[in-house]
Write a protein that holds these residues in place. Structure first.
Motif, PDB file in Angstrom:
ATOM      1  N   LYS A 110      -1.734  -1.096  -4.184  1.00 47.26           N
ATOM      2  CA  LYS A 110      -3.089  -1.207  -3.601  1.00 47.26           C
ATOM      3  C   LYS A 110      -3.919   0.052  -3.810  1.00 47.26           C
ATOM      4  O   LYS A 110      -4.675   0.450  -2.895  1.00 47.26           O
ATOM      5  CB  LYS A 110      -3.013  -1.573  -2.113  1.00 47.26           C
ATOM      6  CG  LYS A 110      -2.506  -2.987  -1.850  1.00 47.26           C
ATOM      7  CD  LYS A 110      -2.663  -3.368  -0.388  1.00 47.26           C
ATOM      8  CE  LYS A 110      -2.379  -4.847  -0.168  1.00 47.26           C
ATOM      9  NZ  LYS A 110      -2.479  -5.226   1.243  1.00 47.26           N
ATOM     10  N   CYS A 111      -3.770   0.685  -4.973  1.00 45.03           N
ATOM     11  CA  CYS A 111      -4.624   1.841  -5.272  1.00 45.03           C
ATOM     12  C   CYS A 111      -4.755   2.013  -6.784  1.00 45.03           C
ATOM     13  O   CYS A 111      -3.961   1.484  -7.560  1.00 45.03           O
ATOM     14  CB  CYS A 111      -4.076   3.113  -4.635  1.00 45.03           C
ATOM     15  SG  CYS A 111      -2.554   3.715  -5.379  1.00 45.03           S
ATOM     16  N   SER A 143       0.834  -1.231   0.000  1.00 47.91           N
ATOM     17  CA  SER A 143       0.000   0.000   0.000  1.00 47.91           C
ATOM     18  C   SER A 143       0.857   1.265   0.000  1.00 47.91           C
ATOM     19  O   SER A 143       1.457   1.616   1.026  1.00 47.91           O
ATOM     20  CB  SER A 143      -0.984   0.045   1.174  1.00 47.91           C
ATOM     21  OG  SER A 143      -1.573   1.337   1.225  1.00 47.91           O
TER      22      SER A 143
END
Length: 262
Positions: free
Chosen positions: A36-37, A10
């Motif tokens: 994670k985005c 992340s």
DNA sequence: ATGGTAGCAAAGCTA
């Protein structure tokens, strides 16, 4: 040139420690995994402010890879042909100063009896085919990433894990898939460097968050730099940077790095 | 053999 690869687990949860690490380590090229985005949620400006160009391939919640570079990025690609789960963002490639770079996040596999394990092996197959094409170009190629495989006995804190058939990261089919990829004509950069020195142990790159694994150094070496012969000729140093694994709220992976003649 | 922690996102999935 300083090249680094890091599974940040992340980028938004790790933004402050990532900026601290970039400022301290001053890598010229950075290969990131597990953003994670989405592309829109990536903290692009904060990283550009440190002097990096950014190429990324992101999705909601899972996966996501990026290449940061102080020099311009050219010829960016975000896919190779795997055939299944091609919507998962696990690959990005770019040319920087005449060298081809790939940031790779190989599927974890979850468990031997899980569909994700079959996907992991298929991913290795497809990526190996792609690498064979690239190697036929006879050019510098640097692949960095989380390969989710501990290749040999010395790459796990407890070698008995290799006698078990159910231990993910260490099973024979996974290790065979990794070694088949190497046999296409790549060098394990960290291993190549460490084995050239007397009495040096290969360092781990990942420690489970659970059971205080990092404190007792119960780790695995699952993040790797794989180099074409032309890139291996350029390598002058390699290592693992444990500092970002030691801070508060760390990623479970440590950055790995190599230095190459430019 | 089991369970231990972390992130996303809002309960369970993934690692």
């Amino acid at each position: 040139m300083r090249i680094a690869s890091w599974n940040v687990n992340s980028i938004r949860a790790r933004l402050e420690s990532t900026l601290d690490w970039l400022t301290a380590a001053q890598p010229d090229v950075v290969l990131l995994q597990e953003l994670k985005c989405t592309v829109g949620d990536f903290p692009r400006e904060a990283i550009e402010d440190l002097g990096y160009n950014v190429a990324l391939h992101g999705q909601k919640s899972y996966n996501g890879v990026a290449i940061l570079s102080k020099l311009p990025l050219e010829d960016v690609h975000t896919t190779f042909s795997c055939g299944i789960n091609d919507d998962q963002c696990r690959f990005i490639e770019a040319i920087i100063a005449g060298c081809r770079y790939i940031s790779l996040y190989v599927p974890n596999g979850m468990a031997v009896d899980n569909d994700k394990y079959a996907y992991k092996l298929a991913f290795y197959d497809a990526f190996t085919s792609y690498v064979r094409q690239l190697l036929s170009l006879n050019q510098p190629l640097i692949i960095g990433g989380d390969f989710n495989v501990a290749p040999d006995l010395e790459d796990a804190h407890n070698p008995t894990v290799f006698t078990r058939t159910d231990r993910i990261l260490c099973t024979i089919p996974e290790r065979q898939a990794f070694h088949t990829l190497l046999a296409a004509g790549l060098y394990d950069g960290l291993k190549l460097h460490v084995k050239s020195l007397p009495d040096q142990q290969l360092p781990f790159t990942w420690w489970d968050y659970r059971a205080g694994s990092f404190i007792v150094d119960k780790g695995y070496r699952i993040d790797h730099f794989l180099l074409s012969p032309q890139a291996a000729d350029l390598m002058i140093n390699a290592g693992v940077d444990r500092t970002p694994r030691s801070v508060t709220r760390p990623s479970d992976h440590a950055p790995i790095w190599i230095h190459i003649k430019h």
